[in-house]
Motif scaffolding. Structure first.
Motif, PDB file in Angstrom:
ATOM      1  N   ASP A   1      40.285 -37.921 -40.695  1.00 21.71           N
ATOM      2  CA  ASP A   1      38.892 -37.479 -40.335  1.00 21.71           C
ATOM      3  C   ASP A   1      38.521 -36.148 -40.914  1.00 21.71           C
ATOM      4  OD1 ASP A   1      40.571 -35.560 -39.479  1.00 21.71           O
ATOM      5  OD2 ASP A   1      39.963 -35.500 -37.409  1.00 21.71           O
TER       6      ASP A   1
ATOM      7  N   PRO B   1      36.339 -34.417 -43.344  1.00 19.37           N
ATOM      8  CA  PRO B   1      34.901 -34.463 -43.998  1.00 19.37           C
ATOM      9  C   PRO B   1      34.665 -34.556 -45.434  1.00 19.37           C
ATOM     10  CG  PRO B   1      35.242 -32.232 -43.360  1.00 19.37           C
ATOM     11  CD  PRO B   1      36.360 -32.840 -42.914  1.00 19.37           C
TER      12      PRO B   1
ATOM     13  N   ARG C   1      36.211 -41.622 -40.839  1.00 24.39           N
ATOM     14  CA  ARG C   1      34.828 -40.568 -41.103  1.00 24.39           C
ATOM     15  C   ARG C   1      33.950 -41.007 -42.414  1.00 24.39           C
ATOM     16  NH1 ARG C   1      34.178 -34.215 -39.732  1.00 24.39           N
ATOM     17  NH2 ARG C   1      31.963 -33.988 -40.228  1.00 24.39           N
TER      18      ARG C   1
END
Length: 316
Positions: free
Chosen positions: A137, A139, A191
């Motif tokens: 996850d 970014p 993500r």
């Protein structure tokens, strides 16, 4: 036995590059459709069903049409479009993605050739996610510059016909790009990356980068940790065209980051740059957008499917 190969869309940039790489091979018979019959569905269907392997170098809808025209159970397919990139019934054609991926490709009937942009991200991040050095996850931001041939005939004509072509042109600034699902899926991210591609005023080659703010992680790896994870990962993959450059924590620039350094080859080189004090790192990948990024990968996949020397017709 001589394998019959049909390149559906051989007049396009990728198709021409594949044909050049296959020219002169005595283990192959290249089937070709006359120029005036390329849009003739019956003519395409005949050759698609006559081929041992059909290589599709077409837009997505046309690629789906070609697959639907195959009525036998024997023709194998390598598709260079994005139509089937995350389809579970298709093997993903990045042979170095996993230690077993080459075997998956070799035994598959349907192989989806990877996109040029996704390979740099997947190659640099998947090993780190699997090693739990980067969480799924995280970014991710993904940047890069590619030669204008990646845009196909229209972009090639624009650049080669312009009096003063743009030297550096970012695009896809709505942050919606057809490669994003493929990137997240095969890099094992949950993500979606923020992706900013750039076209440069050179024909082919590409350099991509993934910057990492390591201070965002619960356990902070060093640059050597990141490098070791990548080096160990690709050392375990046989016949790999992906190599990892030596790690030098004092390095401030590298000629190896020239996007054209691997032009004409199927090589990809990964680089790790890091400042442990600042807890920052960059994973860079350099490869030929028409080689490992497209046509070279297709030939590598064809070799695997035919059970011949994986490097046949490919410069390293």
């Amino acid at each position: 036995m001589v394998a019959k190969i049909f390149i559906d869309g051989e007049a396009g940039t990728t198709g021409l590059q594949i044909r050049d790489r296959l020219a002169g091979r005595r283990d192959l018979e290249l089937l070709s459709i006359p120029a005036d019959r390329r849009k003739d569905i019956s003519a395409r269907a005949e050759l698609l069903n006559a081929a041992d392997v059909a290589i599709l170098c077409l837009p997505d809808d046309a690629a789906r049409e070609s697959v639907s025209l195959i009525t036998n159970s024997t023709t194998r397919v390598i598709d260079a479009s994005t139509a089937f990139r995350t389809d579970p019934e298709w093997a993903y054609g990045f042979a170095e993605m996993d230690k077993d991926q080459a075997d998956v490709i070799a035994n598959a009937r349907f192989v989806t050739n990877p996109g040029c942009w996704p390979q740099g991200l997947i190659a640099g991040l998947r090993p780190l996610v699997e090693a739990r050095l980067v969480p799924a996850d995280y970014p991710i931001s993904y940047h890069g510059v590619s030669g204008y041939t990646g845009g196909g005939k229209q972009m090639i004509a624009e650049y080669e016909g312009a009096a003063t072509p743009s030297q550096y042109m970012p695009y896809a600034l709505t942050f919606v790009h057809k490669h994003l699902p493929e990137m997240a899926f095969y890099a094992r991210l949950n993500r979606t990356p923020l992706f900013e591609p750039v076209v440069g005023n050179f024909a082919q080659g590409m350099t991509t980068t993934v910057p990492l703010h390591l201070d965002l992680l619960a356990e902070i790896p060093t640059g050597r940790d990141l490098h070791a994870a990548l080096a160990d990962y690709y050392a375990a993959i046989p016949d790999s065209f992906v190599q990892v450059a030596p790690f030098d924590p004092a390095q401030t620039k590298s000629a190896g980051l020239d996007p054209q350094v691997h032009n004409g080859t199927n090589t990809m080189t990964l680089h790790v740059f890091a400042n442990d004090d600042r807890q920052q790192a960059v994973i860079a990948a350099v490869y030929d957008n028409l080689g490992k990024g497209a046509s070279g990968a297709a030939v590598q996949n064809l070799n695997l499917m035919l059970g011949v020397d994986v490097a046949m017709g490919l410069a390293a």
